[in-house]
Design a protein around this motif. Structure first.
Motif, short mmCIF file in Angstrom:
data_model
loop_
_atom_site.label_atom_id
_atom_site.label_comp_id
_atom_site.label_asym_id
_atom_site.label_seq_id
_atom_site.Cartn_x
_atom_site.Cartn_y
_atom_site.Cartn_z
N LEU A 286 0.83 -1.19 0.00
CA LEU A 286 0.00 0.00 0.00
C LEU A 286 0.88 1.25 0.00
N PRO A 287 0.72 2.13 -0.98
CA PRO A 287 1.51 3.36 -0.98
C PRO A 287 1.29 4.17 0.30
N MET A 288 2.37 4.64 0.87
CA MET A 288 2.37 5.41 2.12
C MET A 288 1.90 4.59 3.32
N GLY A 289 1.77 3.27 3.15
CA GLY A 289 1.41 2.40 4.25
C GLY A 289 2.59 2.11 5.15
N PRO A 290 2.42 1.22 6.11
CA PRO A 290 3.48 0.98 7.10
C PRO A 290 4.68 0.21 6.56
N LYS A 291 4.54 -0.46 5.42
CA LYS A 291 5.59 -1.33 4.92
C LYS A 291 6.13 -0.84 3.59
N GLN A 292 7.45 -0.96 3.41
CA GLN A 292 8.07 -0.67 2.13
C GLN A 292 8.20 -1.95 1.32
N THR A 293 8.15 -1.82 0.01
CA THR A 293 8.33 -2.98 -0.85
C THR A 293 9.74 -3.53 -0.71
#
Length: 357
Positions: A286-293
């Motif tokens: 999710l963009p701007m979510g808690p996790k980075q790709t």
């Protein structure tokens, strides 16, 4: 199995790897929406990405969402972008411009005019203005006769993008901005040919893409989508039907790619992958979510049928992200306080990995 580091043919371009630098607003343009020498350095530093998609670029004055963002609707803006694209190409990279019309997500203090949207329904939240965050105003609903002009604005900006040296364009059809507003069932309350049933709600997106294809060619045209996303308060019903019909129509245009964000559950996203016959760029988190790709997310989606994987925040803090993932080097954290502060700190100051003896 497909590797993140395999090459990929995208239209007339050969990408050396399957990593895409996702579009990310950095609000560092000069007055008049002009690109800057610092922007040329920033993108050139990240030219090892298979493809760079630029920050959102407004196609006209009313389409500007935030202050400090660049445009592609004047000759001066085209001239300012040329050193940016030249720097990327000199470093061996490829770059698309993301064309972003904010629609109702804007403010008169930024543009000097009331925002426009499919209906007179305000977005949820506060928007950045030159004097700080302010509540988003109620937009002016576009008259039916005005809608095609806004759809064509993407194509006009695309022509300028190619003139500025970009390899292609990505229409921002996600995250609650204008195309997304037309797809929405709560931002789009229209009863004309642009609102109501699915076939009408997708019309604006299809017209914008069709005009862009006519302007610069299908192999230079992509679109970003956020199925079931709720950015800026948009809501979508009948999501599978909505995006199945949209992707079916887009497939007839033969565009370069569709870029999908992980805004819905995986089952729905995999179903859409089956619908879309062309190149799929997947943003796995999710963009701007808690996790980075990360590498695991990328490999997972390559296994599910994605062709290319977009990385956002990882590219901010790691200009050499491709090499770090290729060799298993640590990925540096990003300083969120510098996302939008302006200046070169937190923009040009992230180094490549430093090997120690």
């Amino acid at each position: 199995m497909t590797s993140l580091f395999d090459s990929y043919r995208l239209g007339e371009l050969t990408l050396p790897n399957r990593m895409v630098m996702a579009p990310m607003s950095r609000v560092r343009a000069a007055g008049g929406g002009l690109a800057t020498p610092s922007m040329a350095t920033y993108y050139a530093q990240r030219a090892t990405a298979g493809l760079i998609v630029s920050e959102g670029v407004q196609p006209n004055e009313v389409g500007q969402s935030n202050p400090g963002t660049p445009g592609l609707h004047t000759d001066e803006q085209v001239a300012a972008w040329r050193p940016v694209t030249a720097a990327v190409h000199t470093n061996g990279g490829r770059i698309f411009a993301q064309i972003m019309h904010g629609g109702r997500v804007s403010h008169p203090d930024t543009t000097g005019m009331l925002p426009v949207g499919p209906s007179a329904v305000p977005a949820v939240g506060e928007v950045f203005t030159p004097t700080g965050p302010q509540p988003v105003p109620t937009p002016r609903a576009l008259e039916t006769a005005e809608v095609p002009e806004q759809a064509r604005s993407y194509a006009e900006a695309a022509r300028r993008a190619v003139d500025a040296g970009f390899d292609g364009v990505e229409l921002h059809g996600a995250n609650g901005y204008l195309i997304s507003q037309f797809l929405s069932t709560n931002a789009n309350l229209r009863t004309d040919r642009y609102g109501g049933p699915v076939a009408h709600r997708i019309r604006f997106a299809v017209e914008a893409v069709s005009a862009t294809v006519e302007a610069v060619g299908a192999d230079r045209t992509g679109i970003r989508l956020s199925p079931a996303g709720t950015f800026w308060g948009v809501e979508e019903t009948d999501v599978l039907d909505l995006y199945t019909e949209l992707l079916t129509e887009l497939s007839r245009l033969g565009i370069a790619y569709v870029h999908i964000e992980a805004t819905a559950d995986e089952e729905l996203l995999v179903a859409l992958r089956r619908v879309w016959p062309g190149t799929l760029v997947m943003n796995p988190v999710l963009p701007m979510g808690p996790k980075q790709t990360g590498r695991e997310d990328a490999d997972h989606w390559l296994g599910l049928g994605a062709d290319l994987i977009s990385f956002g925040r990882g590219f901010i803090a790691n200009p050499d992200l491709v090499e770090r993932l290729r060799t298993g080097l640590p990925v540096a954290p990003v300083d969120e306080s510098t996302y939008y502060q302006g200046g070169d700190a937190g923009y040009l100051t992230y180094p490549a990995y430093q090997h120690t003896v």
